[in-house]
Design a protein around this motif. Sequence first.
Motif, PDB file in Angstrom:
ATOM      1  N   TRP A 189      38.911  98.194  39.619  1.00  0.00           N
ATOM      2  CA  TRP A 189      37.908  97.155  39.328  1.00  0.00           C
ATOM      3  C   TRP A 189      38.331  96.326  38.128  1.00  0.00           C
ATOM      4  CZ3 TRP A 189      35.213  96.847  34.699  1.00  0.00           C
ATOM      5  CH2 TRP A 189      34.368  95.730  34.611  1.00  0.00           C
ATOM      6  N   ALA A 190      38.752  96.976  37.028  1.00  0.00           N
ATOM      7  CA  ALA A 190      39.128  96.239  35.820  1.00  0.00           C
ATOM      8  C   ALA A 190      40.277  95.272  36.090  1.00  0.00           C
ATOM      9  CB  ALA A 190      39.500  97.220  34.711  1.00  0.00           C
ATOM     10  N   TYR A 191      41.223  95.699  36.931  1.00  0.00           N
ATOM     11  CA  TYR A 191      42.353  94.839  37.290  1.00  0.00           C
ATOM     12  C   TYR A 191      41.872  93.548  37.942  1.00  0.00           C
ATOM     13  CZ  TYR A 191      46.489  93.246  39.877  1.00  0.00           C
ATOM     14  OH  TYR A 191      47.506  92.484  40.414  1.00  0.00           O
ATOM     15  N   ARG A 192      40.827  93.655  38.758  1.00  0.00           N
ATOM     16  CA  ARG A 192      40.377  92.516  39.560  1.00  0.00           C
ATOM     17  C   ARG A 192      39.218  91.742  38.948  1.00  0.00           C
ATOM     18  NH1 ARG A 192      42.426  92.671  44.780  1.00  0.00           N
ATOM     19  NH2 ARG A 192      43.802  94.443  45.160  1.00  0.00           N
ATOM     20  N   ALA A 193      38.553  92.305  37.946  1.00  0.00           N
ATOM     21  CA  ALA A 193      37.324  91.698  37.424  1.00  0.00           C
ATOM     22  C   ALA A 193      37.571  90.444  36.605  1.00  0.00           C
ATOM     23  CB  ALA A 193      36.558  92.715  36.582  1.00  0.00           C
ATOM     24  N   ASP A 194      38.803  90.224  36.139  1.00  0.00           N
ATOM     25  CA  ASP A 194      39.086  89.028  35.337  1.00  0.00           C
ATOM     26  C   ASP A 194      39.969  88.030  36.086  1.00  0.00           C
ATOM     27  OD1 ASP A 194      41.502  90.393  35.298  1.00  0.00           O
ATOM     28  OD2 ASP A 194      41.842  90.130  33.140  1.00  0.00           O
ATOM     29  N   LYS A 195      40.003  88.144  37.417  1.00  0.00           N
ATOM     30  CA  LYS A 195      40.869  87.282  38.215  1.00  0.00           C
ATOM     31  C   LYS A 195      40.058  86.493  39.236  1.00  0.00           C
ATOM     32  CE  LYS A 195      44.863  90.301  37.660  1.00  0.00           C
ATOM     33  NZ  LYS A 195      44.198  91.136  36.638  1.00  0.00           N
ATOM     34  N   GLY A 196      40.494  85.288  39.538  1.00  0.00           N
ATOM     35  CA  GLY A 196      39.850  84.475  40.563  1.00  0.00           C
ATOM     36  C   GLY A 196      38.770  83.567  39.991  1.00  0.00           C
ATOM     37  N   PRO A 197      38.329  82.579  40.767  1.00  0.00           N
ATOM     38  CA  PRO A 197      37.360  81.590  40.277  1.00  0.00           C
ATOM     39  C   PRO A 197      35.981  82.168  39.994  1.00  0.00           C
ATOM     40  CG  PRO A 197      37.739  81.333  42.643  1.00  0.00           C
ATOM     41  CD  PRO A 197      38.763  82.304  42.150  1.00  0.00           C
ATOM     42  N   ASP A 198      35.643  83.298  40.605  1.00  0.00           N
ATOM     43  CA  ASP A 198      34.327  83.909  40.388  1.00  0.00           C
ATOM     44  C   ASP A 198      34.419  85.167  39.527  1.00  0.00           C
ATOM     45  OD1 ASP A 198      33.019  81.998  41.970  1.00  0.00           O
ATOM     46  OD2 ASP A 198      33.515  83.094  43.798  1.00  0.00           O
ATOM     47  N   ALA A 199      35.506  85.285  38.765  1.00  0.00           N
ATOM     48  CA  ALA A 199      35.692  86.482  37.945  1.00  0.00           C
ATOM     49  C   ALA A 199      34.569  86.640  36.933  1.00  0.00           C
ATOM     50  CB  ALA A 199      37.037  86.408  37.220  1.00  0.00           C
ATOM     51  N   MET A 200      34.148  87.902  36.716  1.00  0.00           N
ATOM     52  CA  MET A 200      33.093  88.166  35.754  1.00  0.00           C
ATOM     53  C   MET A 200      33.604  88.097  34.323  1.00  0.00           C
ATOM     54  SD  MET A 200      30.729  91.576  35.326  1.00  0.00           S
ATOM     55  CE  MET A 200      31.460  92.404  33.927  1.00  0.00           C
ATOM     56  N   LEU A 201      34.817  88.574  34.095  1.00  0.00           N
ATOM     57  CA  LEU A 201      35.331  88.719  32.746  1.00  0.00           C
ATOM     58  C   LEU A 201      36.308  87.613  32.369  1.00  0.00           C
ATOM     59  CD1 LEU A 201      36.127  92.553  32.742  1.00  0.00           C
ATOM     60  CD2 LEU A 201      34.030  91.426  32.001  1.00  0.00           C
ATOM     61  N   GLU A 202      36.317  87.306  31.078  1.00  0.00           N
ATOM     62  CA  GLU A 202      37.437  86.542  30.543  1.00  0.00           C
ATOM     63  C   GLU A 202      38.687  87.400  30.677  1.00  0.00           C
ATOM     64  OE1 GLU A 202      37.462  83.556  29.577  1.00  0.00           O
ATOM     65  OE2 GLU A 202      35.405  82.985  29.041  1.00  0.00           O
ATOM     66  N   PRO A 203      39.900  86.781  30.691  1.00  0.00           N
ATOM     67  CA  PRO A 203      41.115  87.592  30.795  1.00  0.00           C
ATOM     68  C   PRO A 203      41.131  88.712  29.753  1.00  0.00           C
ATOM     69  CG  PRO A 203      41.654  85.285  31.058  1.00  0.00           C
ATOM     70  CD  PRO A 203      40.194  85.345  30.693  1.00  0.00           C
ATOM     71  N   LEU A 204      41.412  89.927  30.221  1.00  0.00           N
ATOM     72  CA  LEU A 204      41.358  91.093  29.354  1.00  0.00           C
ATOM     73  C   LEU A 204      42.553  91.139  28.413  1.00  0.00           C
ATOM     74  CD1 LEU A 204      40.270  93.781  31.979  1.00  0.00           C
ATOM     75  CD2 LEU A 204      38.828  92.524  30.361  1.00  0.00           C
ATOM     76  N   THR A 205      42.322  91.666  27.223  1.00  0.00           N
ATOM     77  CA  THR A 205      43.389  91.862  26.250  1.00  0.00           C
ATOM     78  C   THR A 205      43.779  93.324  26.214  1.00  0.00           C
ATOM     79  OG1 THR A 205      41.921  92.352  24.394  1.00  0.00           O
ATOM     80  CG2 THR A 205      42.367  90.019  24.860  1.00  0.00           C
ATOM     81  N   GLN A 206      44.933  93.607  25.630  1.00  0.00           N
ATOM     82  CA  GLN A 206      45.369  94.995  25.522  1.00  0.00           C
ATOM     83  C   GLN A 206      44.394  95.796  24.666  1.00  0.00           C
ATOM     84  OE1 GLN A 206      47.912  96.462  27.241  1.00  0.00           O
ATOM     85  NE2 GLN A 206      46.916  98.322  26.468  1.00  0.00           N
ATOM     86  N   ALA A 207      43.820  95.163  23.647  1.00  0.00           N
ATOM     87  CA  ALA A 207      42.856  95.872  22.796  1.00  0.00           C
ATOM     88  C   ALA A 207      41.639  96.322  23.602  1.00  0.00           C
ATOM     89  CB  ALA A 207      42.429  94.983  21.634  1.00  0.00           C
ATOM     90  N   GLN A 208      41.207  95.507  24.537  1.00  0.00           N
ATOM     91  CA  GLN A 208      40.060  95.869  25.369  1.00  0.00           C
ATOM     92  C   GLN A 208      40.401  97.022  26.315  1.00  0.00           C
ATOM     93  OE1 GLN A 208      39.537  91.961  26.867  1.00  0.00           O
ATOM     94  NE2 GLN A 208      38.692  91.206  24.936  1.00  0.00           N
ATOM     95  N   ILE A 209      41.592  96.969  26.905  1.00  0.00           N
ATOM     96  CA  ILE A 209      42.039  98.080  27.748  1.00  0.00           C
ATOM     97  C   ILE A 209      42.168  99.348  26.908  1.00  0.00           C
ATOM     98  CG2 ILE A 209      43.916  98.963  29.170  1.00  0.00           C
ATOM     99  CD1 ILE A 209      42.175  96.828  30.502  1.00  0.00           C
ATOM    100  N   ASP A 210      42.653  99.210  25.679  1.00  0.00           N
ATOM    101  CA  ASP A 210      42.778 100.369  24.789  1.00  0.00           C
ATOM    102  C   ASP A 210      41.416 100.997  24.508  1.00  0.00           C
ATOM    103  OD1 ASP A 210      45.512 100.046  24.675  1.00  0.00           O
ATOM    104  OD2 ASP A 210      45.513  99.058  22.718  1.00  0.00           O
ATOM    105  N   SER A 211      40.354 100.176  24.490  1.00  0.00           N
ATOM    106  CA  SER A 211      39.019 100.734  24.246  1.00  0.00           C
ATOM    107  C   SER A 211      38.583 101.630  25.397  1.00  0.00           C
ATOM    108  CB  SER A 211      38.000  99.603  24.031  1.00  0.00           C
ATOM    109  OG  SER A 211      37.639  98.966  25.254  1.00  0.00           O
ATOM    110  N   VAL A 212      39.006 101.299  26.616  1.00  0.00           N
ATOM    111  CA  VAL A 212      38.705 102.158  27.758  1.00  0.00           C
ATOM    112  C   VAL A 212      39.520 103.442  27.685  1.00  0.00           C
ATOM    113  CG1 VAL A 212      38.684 102.349  30.268  1.00  0.00           C
ATOM    114  CG2 VAL A 212      38.103 100.179  29.181  1.00  0.00           C
ATOM    115  N   ILE A 213      40.797 103.309  27.359  1.00  0.00           N
ATOM    116  CA  ILE A 213      41.659 104.488  27.231  1.00  0.00           C
ATOM    117  C   ILE A 213      41.087 105.429  26.174  1.00  0.00           C
ATOM    118  CG2 ILE A 213      43.955 105.299  26.621  1.00  0.00           C
ATOM    119  CD1 ILE A 213      43.810 103.834  29.317  1.00  0.00           C
ATOM    120  N   GLN A 214      40.646 104.870  25.051  1.00  0.00           N
ATOM    121  CA  GLN A 214      40.027 105.668  23.986  1.00  0.00           C
ATOM    122  C   GLN A 214      38.824 106.434  24.517  1.00  0.00           C
ATOM    123  OE1 GLN A 214      38.651 103.261  20.690  1.00  0.00           O
ATOM    124  NE2 GLN A 214      37.216 104.837  19.990  1.00  0.00           N
TER     125      GLN A 214
END
Length: 266
Positions: A189-214
């Motif tokens: 989901w995270a991979y796809r949520a910031d892609k396409g014209p109807d994407a929910m998220l702004e393009p994700l940053t590594q810091a944001q992905i790191d927050s999930v890993i944490q």
Amino acid sequence: MGRIAIGGGAGLIITLVALFLGIDPGSLTGGAGDGSGQVLTQGDAAIDAHIESCTIEKANTDDICRIVATVNSVNDVWSDLMPGYAPPQTKIFSGSVATGCGPASSATGPFYCPADQTAYFDPSFFAVLKQMGGSDGPLAQEYVVAHEYGHHVENLTGVLAKGNRMGSQGPRSGSVRIELQADCLAGVWAYRADKGPDAMLEPLTQAQIDSVIQTAKAIGDDTIQGAGSNPESWTHGSATQRSRWFGIGYGSGDPRRCDTFATNDL
């Protein structure tokens, strides 16, 4: 259409939960939901009004509105990826809730009930994640929602029933495989949520992905149980396993890569 900019936090502290992003223990059998995919409450007028007031802008800073927006996004992603996908219901509650799997409370943590095909969330849980060493960042909260929806996908594909037959404890148990697969599907989901014209998220940053890993590491069985953790008691997987499988899903965007039942290299 607006997008959610990652930023914000959570507030209340509650008792340490017994389950962490898991399936309600009352049932692992499938059930008949109504397929509406709508966000409901247990007759709580304040939460109902809160949900009605939600906008995409509010989802940037408001926990309940973030749940609602994430539900919409996750349903869109799985409707695209999975032929015949039928959304579950989602219920936001405070304190206690009656479910098809039996009564539950805030102390249960977020969970998915297969018997009524509903995902349940008490927003106060997000502060517990921070208390446990997880992140209170929005993407980490959205990961919680996407993980529970991963369990719904597993229910639709028969994985929940398969895992139930394989046992509930141990490093290669059905329970661990179910939880790691849901982490992986959340990564898809995270991979796809910031892609396409109807994407929910702004393009994700590594810091944001790191927050999930944490957060994934904070809710690993070995982290929760502490030094000397016995793998034979695990139900959700280790910190390393949980973060690894989220990464597999996020790195590929392909749910076929999430088959935790096809390998013993968990």
